[in-house]
Every structure is written in C-alpha cells, then in structure tokens.
Design a protein around this motif. Structure first.
Motif, PDB file in Angstrom:
ATOM      1  N   GLY A 128       3.427  71.605 -19.597  1.00 34.90           N
ATOM      2  CA  GLY A 128       1.999  71.859 -19.708  1.00 34.90           C
ATOM      3  C   GLY A 128       1.552  72.454 -21.040  1.00 34.90           C
ATOM      4  O   GLY A 128       0.522  72.047 -21.583  1.00 34.90           O
ATOM      5  N   TRP A 423      -6.012  60.602 -19.990  1.00 36.62           N
ATOM      6  CA  TRP A 423      -5.566  60.769 -18.609  1.00 36.62           C
ATOM      7  C   TRP A 423      -6.335  59.958 -17.577  1.00 36.62           C
ATOM      8  O   TRP A 423      -5.937  59.896 -16.420  1.00 36.62           O
ATOM      9  N   ALA A 514       4.259  67.062  -9.089  1.00 34.24           N
ATOM     10  CA  ALA A 514       5.124  66.904 -10.265  1.00 34.24           C
ATOM     11  C   ALA A 514       4.788  67.980 -11.268  1.00 34.24           C
ATOM     12  O   ALA A 514       3.629  68.189 -11.598  1.00 34.24           O
ATOM     13  N   MET A 587       5.090  62.244 -19.907  1.00 29.25           N
ATOM     14  CA  MET A 587       3.711  61.764 -19.999  1.00 29.25           C
ATOM     15  C   MET A 587       3.548  60.337 -19.495  1.00 29.25           C
ATOM     16  O   MET A 587       2.544  59.996 -18.877  1.00 29.25           O
ATOM     17  N   GLU A 609       0.471  81.010 -11.868  1.00 35.01           N
ATOM     18  CA  GLU A 609       0.086  79.785 -12.577  1.00 35.01           C
ATOM     19  C   GLU A 609      -1.116  80.119 -13.449  1.00 35.01           C
ATOM     20  O   GLU A 609      -2.221  80.295 -12.935  1.00 35.01           O
ATOM     21  N   SER A 614      -2.329  69.706 -14.310  1.00 35.69           N
ATOM     22  CA  SER A 614      -2.073  68.401 -13.715  1.00 35.69           C
ATOM     23  C   SER A 614      -3.128  68.061 -12.662  1.00 35.69           C
ATOM     24  O   SER A 614      -3.569  66.920 -12.559  1.00 35.69           O
TER      25      SER A 614
HETATM   26  C1  LIG Z   1      -0.106  67.878 -17.211  1.00 34.24           C
HETATM   27  C2  LIG Z   1       1.335  67.862 -17.299  1.00 34.24           C
HETATM   28  C3  LIG Z   1       2.084  69.020 -17.038  1.00 34.24           C
HETATM   29  C4  LIG Z   1       1.445  70.312 -16.621  1.00 34.24           C
HETATM   30  O1  LIG Z   1       1.363  70.339 -15.238  1.00 34.24           O
HETATM   31  P1  LIG Z   1       1.049  71.680 -14.440  1.00 34.24           P
HETATM   32  O2  LIG Z   1       0.806  71.291 -13.053  1.00 34.24           O
HETATM   33  O3  LIG Z   1      -0.134  72.241 -15.117  1.00 34.24           O
HETATM   34  O4  LIG Z   1       2.227  72.534 -14.586  1.00 34.24           O
HETATM   35  C5  LIG Z   1       3.458  68.969 -17.136  1.00 34.24           C
HETATM   36  N1  LIG Z   1       4.084  67.822 -17.474  1.00 34.24           N
HETATM   37  C6  LIG Z   1       3.404  66.687 -17.718  1.00 34.24           C
HETATM   38  C7  LIG Z   1       4.153  65.467 -18.079  1.00 34.24           C
HETATM   39  C8  LIG Z   1       2.008  66.660 -17.651  1.00 34.24           C
HETATM   40  O5  LIG Z   1       1.347  65.540 -17.918  1.00 34.24           O
END
Ligand SMILES: *Cc1c(COP(=O)(O)O)cnc(C)c1O
Length: 874
Positions: A128, A423, A514, A587, A609, A614
């Motif tokens: 993140g 996204w 995830a 990603m 958190e 995500s």
């Molecule tokens: C957005 C994203 C994250 C962050 O996810 P969180 O739920 O905020 O921890 C981590 N890895 C990838 C590949 C993402 O696209």
C-alpha cells in the motif's frame, strides 16, 4: 555457459514508428487505455507475452511486423493521434496552472518514498505505501502539480511469491535489468551519467547513478548503487526493497534521503527544472533529506539551529503506521558511526543528528534512533492518512509535546485516495463515459470536484447489473488461469487439474481479500470457525465464494504460517471450488481483482490500519465494502456503501477472545445481511437492493476516494503553507527565529501564571452569558510579544479534564509591575450547556511558527515554574 556481463540491446524502430518509443517511455500508458490499445494492436501475441509492458513488447516484436506497421496508414494515423494526445497531456494547462494565477503555489515539490508502485512493469513496491506513492505521482501529473519523485531502484525489486506443494511461501528475486525497464539514465550535459556519492566510515564510498522514470508530467528519480566504481558491498545497497539487516537499511535510507536531495539538485541543474520549495517525505525512511538540507545551508554559512528552522519550514512529513514494527529504529551507535568524523556531512556533529531522532520522552528507549521521531522534528507540518489515524498518531507521538493534550499535537490528517484511471476497469469507465462523455468522465476521475456523481443515477439497473456480471465473469476466468499456473508451479500435472475448470461460479456472490500479511491484518480471521465458513461457501441457495491473496514479508515466518493455513483450507476438495488463494499479489492481479468482486473484505485489528486503500479501489468499481471501522472506512462508512464489522476493541483485551468475537460478527453479517440482498430478486428480476447500494457507492463514495482529491488537499493544506513558510524563512529570519527560540527556552522557567479571577465566581451560569477573566502573568525576561496568554475552555469530564477545548487569546491590559507581572483580560463566552471548565496558559508565540505547540513549551497555573524545556527541543 554463464555470461560475465550483460547488456540490453534496444530495437531500432523504423522512422515512422519512432513515436512508439516516446509513448512506451512515458508511463502514462499505464493509466491510459487508448495508448495500451495501440500497443496491443502492434502484436497481440507479443503484448500478452510481454505482460502488457510496452518496452518489453517493442523488444520482442519481429522486425517484419514492424516493417508492416510502418506502411500501415491506419496504424500510423492512430499512432499520430496517440502521440498528439500525450503531447497535449504534457504541455496543456491543468488544475494547478489555473490556480497558480490566484495563489502563490510552490514552484516545485520533491516527494520522497522508499517504494513506488506505478505499474507491474516497474516492480519497485511491496504494498500500500508504494502504490499510494505511485498514485500520488500520477494524480499530481493529472493536476499539473510540479512534483519530482525520489526513490531507489532495487535491482531485485520486491520478491515474487509462489507456493510449495504444502502451501509454504517461496520467494524469488528476479534480476531486473534497468536497461530493459521504462527508464533512462540522467546524464550530465557532456553525456556522462550523473552521479551522487556519500562517504562512509572507514574511507569507503557509496556512489549511485540516477535513473529517470517519466510518470506523465512527473519525473521520478531512482538512485541505483549497482555501478562498477562501487565495491561489492556498496553495489548491493540497492539490492532489495525492505531486505537486509539494519546496517543495510541505514545505508539505503542515507542514500534515499541525502543522495536523493543531491539527485534532485542534479536534475534541476541539468534540466533547468525549478528547485523544490517543499520537501515531502512519505513515511520516515527518507528522513535524512532534512539533515542533508541542513548541511547545505550550513555550508552556505548558516549555523545548525538556524538551518534547522529553515529546513523545517519547507518540510512535510506523512506518517503511515501506528504499528511500532512499521517504524524504522536504529541503534544510536550505528548512527553515530555514520555521522562521525571521516563520514559524510562532517560539518554536522553526530550529536546533533542523534538528538533529532532520540526517543527522549517518557517510555522512549534511550539507545534508539527513531526515524519517525526525526521526521516530526524536521518538519513543521505533519499528517496521518485518515481522520482516525490522525487522532491515533497524535496520541502515539504526544510524548514529543508534553504539556499539551493529544488533540493539540500538531499532526493533522489527509485521507488517502486512489488514482482512478489506474484502478477503474475500462468497462466501468465506458459506462460512465456513455452517460456524460469521455472527456467529462476523465475530468471527474482525475481532478474530482463535485461531491457526487449524479450521472450514475441515470444508468439503468440492467446496465449496472450487467456490468457487475461481466466483471465477475472476467475475474472467474482470470482466477482459473492463475490457479492453474500456481498448481503447475506446485508440481501438479495437467491430469490432476481438471477440477480447476469448475473453480468459482460467475453467478455466485464473490468476496475478495488481498493485502500484505502482517499479523494485524488478520488474513485468517475468516478461518476462526471453519465449519461455519464452510456452511457459507456451500450454502445451497445463497453461497459465497472467496478469492484471497497476499505476500508475507520474507523474514516473517508467522505470516507465512498464516498463508499456509489459508492455502491448506483452500486446498480441501470439499471447498476448493469456492475459495482460492492466488500467489504473487501485485498490481497486475489487483487491477483484475477489485472490479470482479462483489464484496471487499477487510478485518484488521482496529485501529492499526492507518487508512487502507484497496477498499477504495474496489468501491470505484461498484464493489461493496465489508470492513471493520478502521482507516478510511471509519470516516466514510454509510449503510448504503456496505457493512461495518463490529469490533470488540476495549471489550475484549484477550486477543484470542477478540478474534473469536469479531469473526462471529463477520459470519453473522454474511449470513443475515450480505447474502440475502444479493440473491433476492425484485419485480424486474434483478437484485434491486444490491444494485441500489452499488449505485450509491459509485455516485457518493466514488468522488471522495480519489487521489486527485487527496493531492489537491496536500497542495492546499500543506504544500502551499509550507512553501510560504519556506519563502518567509530567509537566512536572517531563520537566524532570528533560532535566536528567539533559544532566548524563550532560557527564559521559560521564569514564566508563571498567577491567580485567575472571574467576574462571577458562582458554580452555575446561564447559556449566552460572558465571564470576564483577569489573570496576572509573570513573564520574567520575556515581553508580551513573545507569548500568547490563552483562556482554554470546553466541556469537562468527571476528572475535570477539558475535552474539545477552544482557545481564546487574552489581552495585556497593564504591566509590567515591579515584579515583572502583567495583567491579561478577556471575555469568555459561555456558549454551551452542561459541565464547563476553563483554565489559562501561556505559550510562546512567533509569526513564523505553524503551531502554538511548536516549541513544546507551555506554562499553566501552578505555584511551580511550569513547562520545562520539552523533548522536542532538546
Ligand atoms: C492497493 C493495494 C495494496 C494496499 O491494500 P490495503 O488493503 O490498503 O492494505 C496492496 N497491494 C496492492 C497490490 C494494491 O493494489
């Protein structure tokens, strides 16, 4: 045979195709569907093999195909259109340029981060934090903000994850060849590579070259120590993201912070780019950038304290974690060695550097150097990344501002956002574009602005539901493909894998989970009661299916055990068609996963958190959130957007009991609240209630979660004030401020708040009346201009503590008397009912300070001299 040296031979494009090279080297393609379509049509097979990476694509397309395209009028027309579009994007006026006419915005901002997640084709991120940094650069580019990104180029990036047969995480570190990445070397005007060098203890030297990634309009400088002039040890400094022991980490962070400032200087010198007025550090890892800039100013003749003031004025620090393990802490001796005699920055004593990161507050460890603490001491402006996390950070770092309540700690918050063009699935974008036109849809996603996207209201139910079905169907296909590849890697033969064709069902409610696997994110909470989970997965009328992914840090065996537990559960033939674990979350996978899920699950231990992003990416695709009220969800949750998992924080201090309670609440929500509206059908034959939630998520939550909104907030609330403070801090002003602080600190023990008199001394008063306050204040050697005397008032709790305090400045009416005392007065409005309390305090006050708490000094009514020199200042 093993090669002794490697290099990358770049293709020569036929002249008419030259613009392809510019399009491939500007990473804007990663968020511009039209450019990607163009590359796909160069050679769909090669495009798929290249993993959607234009630089790799151009390296593999057969010359015959290139020759064919060079004579293909239709292709050349599309190519010219794409090139012209990029040119417009790069040169036109955008949001920032429009605003620049009315406000004195920073001429440039340098943005430092240990990781950047821009595209799967440049794997320089772990999770993140890095993806947020990538989204920040992209949104800055869309808005026209003159940002320069600074990071490291890791030769192995972060690891790739696969699974052993029994579900244990395997790590692979592919070698990345910078020559084959979308990067160019920063070169001096004479064509030699630009270099930075840091002296290390023992006469060693750490040199690095600088790679340039073009992220739309924003240049990203990546330092790379893998150069032949370095000794082997130094070559390896930028080997891996978050690898190695603390010596290694320190060298990485010195290179990022100090080398990074020098890289920015080199970039500005070579290209004529405006020098940054503001330096923003994404987490504390780049904190040495402040030390480097102090050294620059000391070289220019300023003393340390004045230089510190000048640097603080133009520095913004963003903290990202309330988890102690997420903060870098070093042994003080290690720091002392690297800033001692013979090392880099000889003009600055190690003792001064050590004081910046010392945990000199109650509960701090004396032998430790803390990068977050240094970040706060080096920045006049600091923030957390959601409303809740701002509050948690103020509590967490309150020790640095003793004498102040946590809510006065000068750490604000800017809630994270996500870069929508990256996204949002093309299918979702097209539905929006159909309603309001592509240009307006793009504007809405990048700049943001309106609080709601009303046009979503007009999209028919059938279209929204059809969209959800399409996206879910695509995910099912993607999952099967990835699962098959994973099982092959786990050693399975094709004959064993027939069942994979039946994995997931395009008609079943799909839940995604995830993220990285630190323990606070509780990957395996869903496994608390396996029978109950199995019941949900295999429910005869209302089943759910779950897609799980996540990497554990290579040194975190606990995290790997959680992954294994989940994999083993998902391997069970009873449920394996309804729950899958996909290895190597990144990603590329994320971009497919968020749009395809109906529900995005998040169950961290509140409040660990900091924000989480995500779920925002999921929401932008019409996915509903099912989450603990933590991070951004605590701020923006509405029953229209999904569900809040009740937490047992406070109620259950025993972590196992807490997990059990929160898991039970999760199952109950799924059984009673989440699955029914998905499966019930209204008169039109559609799940009306569900579709309405999707619609509200898109139209009301969508506009809030944008990175464009986030970057605009940074510009308006932090960068612009920081640039103004930086401009005001001319060398003389900085010297004046430093001398003033020294004088105030020395005189502070003489400051006293005497008896406070009120016009009415009764225990009750009427709402709307005023209380005249009068107080005698001893200022010792200070003058009224040096301080502010405040009445602080508000509701009081049973312990007489004031909550939600408001401060009112009192005015000096007479003084000084023979003992140096002044009389201050002011009217205190009694503007709320119920238990009410007030007190009086004295704070140092100076026009160049951003916060009254800046110095950490405060005097309150007491017979004793109050507010000794605070740790912030020591
Ligand atoms: C957005 C994203 C994250 C962050 O996810 P969180 O739920 O905020 O921890 C981590 N890895 C990838 C590949 C993402 O696209």
């Amino acid at each position: 045979m093993k090669a002794i040296r490697r290099l990358t031979v770049r293709p020569v494009l036929p002249d008419p195709l030259r613009p392809l090279s510019d399009l491939a080297r500007n990473l804007r393609w990663s968020w511009h569907e039209g450019t990607r379509d163009l590359f796909r049509s160069v050679d769909p097979g090669c495009w798929a093999d290249a993993g959607g990476d234009p630089v790799r694509l151009l390296g593999t397309v057969p010359p015959a195909r290139l020759a064919e395209l060079a004579g293909d009028g239709e292709f050349l027309r599309r190519l010219a259109g794409a090139a012209a579009d990029l040119d417009r994007y790069m040169t036109g006026d955008r949001w920032y340029q429009d605003r620049e006419r009315s406000a004195r915005l920073p001429a440039a901002v340098a943005y430092f981060s240990p990781e950047f997640g821009i595209t799967a084709a440049l794997p320089q991120y772990s999770g993140g934090l890095g993806i947020l940094a990538g989204d920040h650069l992209k949104a800055a580019s869309d808005l026209g903000v003159p940002l320069v990104g600074v990071g490291l180029l890791y030769r192995h990036g972060y690891f790739r994850q696969s699974l052993s047969r029994d579900g244990w995480q395997q790590e692979h570190y592919p070698v990345l060849d910078p020559g084959a990445l979308p990067l160019a070397l920063l070169e001096e005007p004479d064509g030699t590579p630009a270099r930075v060098a840091l002296a290390l203890p023992g006469g060693r030297e750490l040199r690095a070259r600088i790679w340039l990634a073009q992220v739309g309009r924003v240049p990203l400088l990546l330092l790379d120590s893998d150069v032949e002039e370095n000794d082997l040890g130094e070559r390896g400094v930028t080997d891996r993201l978050y690898g190695g022991g603390s010596d290694h980490r320190l060298l990485q962070e010195m290179l990022l912070g100090m080398g990074g400032v020098r890289a920015v200087r080199a970039y500005c010198r070579i290209t004529g780019h405006a020098p940054p007025e503001v330096f923003h550090t994404n987490e504390g890892h780049a904190g040495f950038l402040g030390v480097e800039r102090i050294a620059e100013l000391c070289d220019g003749g300023l003393d340390f304290d004045s230089a510190l003031e000048a640097v603080r004025a133009g520095t913004v620090f963003t903290t990202h974690t309330p988890v102690p393990a997420g903060i870098d802490r070093f042994d003080r001796d290690l720091i002392a060695r690297h800033f001692g005699p013979g090392a880099e920055l000889p003009g600055i004593g190690a003792e001064r550097v050590l004081r910046l990161g010392g945990e000199s507050y109650p509960g701090g460890e004396p032998g430790v150097f803390n990068m977050a603490v240094m970040g706060l001491r080096l920045a006049q402006r600091a923030n957390g990344v959601s409303l809740l996390h701002g509050g948690v950070s103020r509590e967490m770092f309150a020790g640095l501002w003793p004498g102040f309540d946590a809510d006065e700690v000068p750490i604000t918050s800017v809630t994270n956002g996500v870069h929508a063009p990256t996204w949002v699935a093309p299918e979702v974008f097209r539905l929006g574009a159909r309603a309001i036109g592509a240009e307006r849809a793009e504007e809405a996603l990048t700049v943001g602005g309106p609080d709601r996207w009303d046009s979503v209201t007009d999209i028919p139910d059938e279209d929204l539901w059809e969209l959800r079905r399409t996206l879910r169907g695509q995910l099912v296909a993607e999952v099967r493909e990835r699962l098959r590849a994973s099982w092959r890697e786990r050693g399975a033969g094709e004959a064993e894998l027939g069942w994979i064709d039946g994995v997931l069902d395009p008609g079943v409610l799909t839940i995604g989970f995830a993220r990285r696997v630190p323990s606070y994110k509780r990957l395996t909470l869903m496994l608390e009661d396996r029978e109950r989970l199995t019941g949900l997965l295999l429910h005869p009328e209302r089943p759910v299916q779950i897609v799980v992914a996540g990497k554990a840090h290579p040194a975190d065996d606990g995290g790997k055990r959680l992954v294994q537990e989940l994999v083993r559960f998902a391997d069970d033939p009873r449920v394996r068609h309804r729950i899958v674990f996909l290895p190597d979350y990144g990603m590329g996978m994320a971009q497919k996963l968020y749009p395809g899920c109906d529900v995005w699950l998040n169950n961290p231990l509140r409040p660990l958190e900091a924000c989480g992003t995500s779920g925002m990416k999921a929401a932008l695709n019409g996915c509903l959130n099912l989450s603990v009220l933590d991070g951004w969800w605590d701020e923006w949750y509405q029953p229209d957007f999904g569900w809040a998992i009740p937490t047992a924080d406070g109620a259950a201090s025993d972590p196992e009991r807490r997990d059990a309670m929160e898991a039970a609440a999760l199952y109950e929500l799924l059984e009673q609240r989440v699955t029914p509206p998905f499966y019930e059908r209204g008169r039109s034959g559609l799940p009306d209630r569900w579709i309405e939630m999707v619609r509200r998520t898109l139209s009301l939550l969508g506009p809030r979660v944008l990175a464009g909104r986030m970057v605009r907030e940074y510009v308006e609330r932090l960068y612009t004030p920081a640039a103004e403070a930086h401009r005001a801090m001319e060398p003389d002003a900085a010297r004046g401020l430093a001398e003033w602080k020294a004088r105030v600190r020395a005189a502070w023990p003489g400051v006293r708040v005497g008896h406070v008199e009120a016009s009415a001394a009764t225990a009750t008063a009427e709402l709307g009346s005023t209380l005249g306050l009068r107080v005698r204040v001893g200022l010792g050697d200070l003058a009224p201009d040096d301080v502010e005397v405040q009445a602080v008032s508000g509701r009081v709790d049973s312990g007489d503590r004031i909550t939600g305090a408001a401060a009112l400045a009192l005015k000096p009416v007479s003084g000084p008397d023979l003992e140096g005392r002044w009389v201050y007065e002011g009217p205190l409005a009694l503007d709320r009912t119920g238990p009410f309390g007030y007190t009086v305090r004295v704070l140092p006050s100076h026009p160049l300070l951003a916060s009254g708490a800046d110095t950490g000094l405060v005097a309150v009514p007491t017979d004793e001299p109050a507010g000794t020199a605070a740790p912030l200042m020591r």
